[in-house]
Design a protein around this motif. Structure first.
Motif, PDB file in Angstrom:
ATOM      1  N   GLN A 209       1.002  -1.105  -0.184  1.00  0.00           N
ATOM      2  CA  GLN A 209      -0.055  -0.282   0.109  1.00  0.00           C
ATOM      3  C   GLN A 209       0.884   1.155   0.184  1.00  0.00           C
ATOM      4  N   PHE A 210       0.457   2.424  -0.593  1.00  0.00           N
ATOM      5  CA  PHE A 210       1.158   3.681  -0.672  1.00  0.00           C
ATOM      6  C   PHE A 210       1.624   3.961   0.762  1.00  0.00           C
ATOM      7  N   ASN A 211       0.861   3.955   1.914  1.00  0.00           N
ATOM      8  CA  ASN A 211       0.855   4.414   3.051  1.00  0.00           C
ATOM      9  C   ASN A 211       2.002   3.537   3.718  1.00  0.00           C
ATOM     10  N   ASP A 212       2.320   2.482   3.293  1.00  0.00           N
ATOM     11  CA  ASP A 212       3.383   1.443   4.024  1.00  0.00           C
ATOM     12  C   ASP A 212       4.563   2.065   4.374  1.00  0.00           C
ATOM     13  N   PRO A 213       5.636   1.426   5.348  1.00  0.00           N
ATOM     14  CA  PRO A 213       6.857   2.101   5.137  1.00  0.00           C
ATOM     15  C   PRO A 213       7.440   1.423   4.267  1.00  0.00           C
ATOM     16  N   CYS A 214       8.650   2.311   3.737  1.00  0.00           N
ATOM     17  CA  CYS A 214       9.467   1.689   2.546  1.00  0.00           C
ATOM     18  C   CYS A 214      10.882   2.062   2.895  1.00  0.00           C
ATOM     19  N   ASN A 215      11.205   2.909   3.834  1.00  0.00           N
ATOM     20  CA  ASN A 215      12.614   3.595   3.986  1.00  0.00           C
ATOM     21  C   ASN A 215      12.824   3.668   5.425  1.00  0.00           C
TER      22      ASN A 215
END
Length: 569
Positions: A209-215
């Motif tokens: 999802q776009f609001n998931d952590p990625c960094n």
């Protein structure tokens, strides 16, 4: 700017907001890479000049899918943390894209970190896999990992069982060598070609999802240990998008010379990701900052934008054969990391032809940019302010009682908006200290808002030192120097430096009857802490200036050091 009634008189308060009709991008990095590949195809997206590598949007999309599938084939799952440790390279850029495509959380590790610092990072966020360069400068990365994981040399790839770093299962090397206990990145890409892993990648990508952590990026802290700032796809995709729009990338796709480090938000978000989102090309001139290589990259690849800290621009302007490089292709760029004096603004405009370059202000916790100047702003504005809030971002300036100050008064800068980070990984207490219940982020910086919404940063509430764009907290250095067997007490302050902006100075009080020379303390630091954290000046003192209540007066130490060393403020 807002106006509020105070005791019957209308006074302007220190509040600024940049409303925007431009909509957010509710997308992940992986999704954006796919659409960019469809739109821009064979256009170059990333050029690593020193590696003689040119990759198009289509190639990056294809290779990132292969690497992402290879990551998942090792047993990684969406949400797992994967570290990247090494200097700027195409492989660094590709790892960032591949991790996001697989739904992994990329953990940026400073390439200058020593083994103990790496150990802390891995354990803090539970890094399960680490992508590492083979070496950089004097750093032998494999040997450093083996120092904290001696079990590595007896393990099969993907089956690391290390007592000191129990979460780490896989070490993935950017190398052609078959090193014990490791995967090679090229091998993982070959594995990723298998249809079953490509299918698995699609299944995993659909769940991201776009609001998931990625960094996750490590920021220095007053506790002496870095904090793990966690950012979402939504945070950094939109920060890159709106920063690029204000600088003009939506009008003309950029060719960005990127000599700043990718492990920092300045490089990976405002540079690499902004280039991707706006259909531009990112040029990596060298593994680490090299002023001649940066100028050569602009000259050879006709870059119209270049990034750097003020220190980097000073170094580029002072290259011996500066006039031999054709820089007329430059139009704009980004300067951030520390204040930019007016003479430097004029030099960048006149000698590097960057008439439309922007000054940026922010922090990792704001993804990173929260204020930015406009291309048409005057020299005075760009040398005295950091611009206005970026799109959809609010700012307050408050006093020590957390009450909003009047316009033109000094106070702490607070930020609210989509750019505010998700929090510090595994540290709810520290997250609550910086984020208010109403969603305001306390920057710790002191500033003044004018009647047009421009912000002037005047200082720092805490004792952060900014050396050449690197954020350093004295507490971390003090705690390390206290491990020296002959040091009884130490205080670290920042002192002015014409090139770096600030340099570190350590006042050291030795234990009774001990004799240690400053150069011996320098030698003690080497290989144990990052080079940029080693104090330039070490002064041996019998006592420190104190208040009547027994507190060390750091401001007095700084003043006395400037006088003693004859430094120019």
């Amino acid at each position: 700017m807002a106006v509020v009634a105070v005791r019957g008189v209308h006074k302007a308060i220190s509040y600024a907001f940049c409303p925007s009709l431009v909509k957010f991008l509710p997308t992940t990095i992986g999704e954006f890479l796919r659409t960019s590949a469809e739109k821009h195809g064979q256009k170059p997206a990333c050029i690593s000049a020193y590696q003689d590598t040119v990759k198009t949007f289509e190639e990056i999309h294809r290779e990132s899918r292969l690497l992402a599938a290879g990551f998942l084939a090792t047993g990684l799952k969406p949400g797992d943390r994967i570290g990247i440790w090494g200097p700027n390279s195409y492989e660094w850029y590709l790892t960032m894209m591949a991790a996001s495509a697989a739904g992994l959380v990329l953990v940026n590790v400073n390439p200058a970190y020593q083994a103990s610092e790496l150990e802390f990072c891995i354990n803090k966020v539970g890094v399960k896999a680490l992508v590492s360069a083979e070496q950089y400068k004097s750093q032998d990365y494999y040997s450093m990992v083996a120092r904290i994981a001696p079990e590595l040399e007896e393990c099969l790839p993907g089956e690391i069982k290390a007592e000191k770093i129990p979460s780490l299962k896989s070490l993935m090397m950017i190398s052609d060598k078959e090193l014990p206990g490791t995967f090679r990145l090229k091998h993982l890409m070959d594995v990723g070609e298998e249809p079953k892993y490509q299918t698995h990648l699609d299944e995993c990508a659909d769940r991201v999802q776009f609001n998931d952590p990625c960094n996750i990026q490590f920021t220095s802290g007053t506790t002496g240990k870095p904090k793990a700032a966690t950012l979402s796809h939504f945070n950094i995709v939109n920060n890159a998008y709106f920063v690029g729009r204000r600088i003009g990338y939506d009008q003309r796709p950029p060719v960005i010379c990127l000599p700043v480090p990718l492990y920092h938000c300045f490089g990976c978000v405002m540079g690499a990701l902004a280039g991707l989102i706006h259909g531009g090309t990112v040029v990596l001139p060298s593994p680490g900052f090299d002023p001649q290589a940066a100028l050569q990259a602009v000259h050879s690849h006709r870059c119209n934008s270049i990034y750097g800290t003020p220190t980097m621009f000073v170094d580029m302007l002072h290259v011996n054969d500066f006039d031999s490089y054709d820089l007329k292709c430059l139009e704009t760029g980004a300067m951030a990391g520390s204040p930019c004096p007016e003479p430097l603004v004029r030099q960048v405009i006149e000698e590097m032809h960057m008439k439309r370059f922007s000054i940026f202000f922010g922090m990792t916790e704001t993804s990173p940019c929260s204020f930015q100047t406009f291309p048409e702003d005057s020299v005075e504005v760009r040398s005295t302010t950091v611009g206005k809030p970026t799109d959809h971002v609010e700012c307050l300036v408050v006093d020590d009682n957390e009450e909003v100050v009047n316009q033109g008064d000094t106070g702490e800068i607070w930020i609210r908006g989509y750019c505010n980070f998700l929090g510090y990984w595994g540290d709810e207490e520290k997250t609550k200290e910086i984020l208010t219940p109403a969603g305001w982020l306390k920057t710790g910086d002191l500033g003044i808002l004018d009647d047009k919404g421009y912000l002037r940063v005047v200082g720092r509430k805490k004792d952060l030192i900014i050396r050449g764009g690197e954020n350093i907290y004295p507490k971390e250095i003090e705690e390390f120097l206290h491990t020296h067997p002959d040091i009884a007490e130490v205080q670290v302050v920042g002192v002015p430096d014409p090139r770096m902006g600030e340099e570190l100075c350590a006042w050291v009080r030795l234990k009774d009857k001990r004799t240690v020379l400053p150069e011996e303390i320098h030698a003690y630091c080497r290989g144990k802490i990052s080079h940029f954290k080693i104090p330039k000046y070490i002064l041996i003192k019998d006592k420190f200036p104190m208040t009547v209540t027994g507190k060390v007066q750091k401001y007095a130490i700084k003043s006395m050091t400037i006088s003693e060393l004859g430094l120019q403020q």
